[in-house]
Design a protein around this motif. Sequence first.
Motif, PDB file in Angstrom:
ATOM      1  N   THR A 125       0.847  -1.200   0.000  1.00  0.00           N
ATOM      2  CA  THR A 125       0.000   0.000   0.000  1.00  0.00           C
ATOM      3  C   THR A 125       0.877   1.243   0.000  1.00  0.00           C
ATOM      4  N   SER A 126       0.304   2.341  -0.483  1.00  0.00           N
ATOM      5  CA  SER A 126       1.025   3.613  -0.506  1.00  0.00           C
ATOM      6  C   SER A 126       0.054   4.760  -0.291  1.00  0.00           C
ATOM      7  N   ARG A 138      -1.673  -9.183  -5.565  1.00  0.00           N
ATOM      8  CA  ARG A 138      -1.111 -10.343  -6.241  1.00  0.00           C
ATOM      9  C   ARG A 138      -2.237 -11.339  -6.463  1.00  0.00           C
ATOM     10  N   GLN A 139      -2.464 -11.704  -7.731  1.00  0.00           N
ATOM     11  CA  GLN A 139      -3.561 -12.605  -8.062  1.00  0.00           C
ATOM     12  C   GLN A 139      -3.057 -13.737  -8.958  1.00  0.00           C
ATOM     13  N   LYS A 471      -1.273  -6.413  -9.827  1.00  0.00           N
ATOM     14  CA  LYS A 471      -2.298  -5.455 -10.241  1.00  0.00           C
ATOM     15  C   LYS A 471      -2.208  -4.250  -9.325  1.00  0.00           C
ATOM     16  N   SER A 472      -2.140  -3.066  -9.909  1.00  0.00           N
ATOM     17  CA  SER A 472      -2.105  -1.837  -9.114  1.00  0.00           C
ATOM     18  C   SER A 472      -3.472  -1.170  -9.164  1.00  0.00           C
ATOM     19  N   VAL A 473      -3.965  -0.740  -8.010  1.00  0.00           N
ATOM     20  CA  VAL A 473      -5.283  -0.129  -7.895  1.00  0.00           C
ATOM     21  C   VAL A 473      -5.128   1.209  -7.158  1.00  0.00           C
ATOM     22  N   SER A 474      -5.667   2.280  -7.741  1.00  0.00           N
ATOM     23  CA  SER A 474      -5.660   3.602  -7.103  1.00  0.00           C
ATOM     24  C   SER A 474      -7.073   3.984  -6.706  1.00  0.00           C
TER      25      SER A 474
END
Length: 479
Positions: A125-126, A138-139, A471-474
């Motif tokens: 997280t960020s 991670r999937q 996968k990156s999610v914002s």
Amino acid sequence: MSLYESRLFINGELVEPSKGNKFPLLNPATNALVANIPIADEDDIDKLVAAAEKAQPAWARTPARKRATVIRKFAALMDENKYKLSELDSVCMGKPLHHGLGDVQEACDISNYFAGLVEHADGETSLNSPDVLSISMRQPFGVVASIIPWNFPTMIWCHDVIPAAGAGNAVILKTSEKSPLGGVLLAQLAYQAGFPPGIINVISGPGQTGALLSAHMKIRKISFTGSTPTGRAIMQAAAKSNLKAVSLELGGKSPLLVFEDADLDATAAAAVKSITFNSGQICTASSRVYVQKSVADKFKALAVKIMQNLRLGDPAQPNTNMGPQADSRQAAVVASYLQAGAKDGTALVGGERALEAGDNYIHPTIFADIPHGSKLDAEEIFGPVMVLHEFETEDEAVQRANDTEYGLFASVFTKDVGRALRVARALEAGNVGVNCTSPDGAYELPFGGWKMSGIGYQKGSHAVLEWTQGKSVSIKHLG
């Protein structure tokens, strides 16, 4: 009727191949028929992929702790069946039974280790961007495949299948045509442990069966352990199909460096074990040995004496050190290198087939006086054949050790800590032993090769993550 189960294991069931095609499997120690092995064709694989696609989403949603529990139960069932698993590997490719028991024990240990990693395969997280929570996930890939070799079939089955399935994928594993039986029993044990139907599937067949997996449009990742030429073909097929992710653990031509201050008795014993364990059929085997000139004669005498005392014979006997090569084809390949070595150099010990033990046995061999550029120095022999060289300086030893397109394993023997660290850093290999060599190693460390020895890693703390994609999610929020 075969004494051994050899059917395909698809979607939780043992099934015959759709077209009924099979090939004979012979015991390399006796040349007796063991079983007729089924060949999975395109129809079998398409049906299997469809079943795996259907089963995978629910398995991926299963909480990690429950997946880990299933893996631990599987490891316990392996331990309960360790003698049977060792027997299957032995009758297939000639591995001594007591060596096979060690393989199964490591398979149990690493499976339990992977179970712990399953619960830690998470992201990050960020909060570095204002009003945005950024997270990475991670999937699993979905449906993945593994093609394993014949030399350590139980152990490498677990290296691939357990972290892949533990990450939430559905796995299709193709066994080697030389050692297919243990993979079917492992699949049955996995099903008994609680893996749902369609999550772990095992098929058999020749190289054409593996090519179908490599080119399949619905398989999202493939792992292969074996020869460099086959690895190249798999990568090409993956690129021409759906650009599936590829992990390769390929061949080796491992150097072992012996400095004059090394414990020569221990070093000679380790070097001989490395090149003769599993009848030399190990990708990490220390096949090129470089000894400092001041101690070369003593090292030669020690290594020759150890080799002369090795016992070749029936893999079922507890006092057997070496069994046969995996089959007649493999024995013929090694014998061709013995012929080349006799022309290029001098056999200090061995140098010929051990026909007194059986058709597929090879005497453990040390060649000296082999010139630079010989095929014995350049090509992976995959048999009990050591090539011995001498050197004078550290720089010379490192340069000659690195003069290969392979980079899987290397080792250095010395009592000088500074030299050990310098040489370990300078050696161009993914794995380095200091005062130890293969087959010794730690499963909690990543295992992979440099240069033509592979892409990606098995084992180690990131083994489960290797079978996931990021996968990156914002998430933008107010206030």
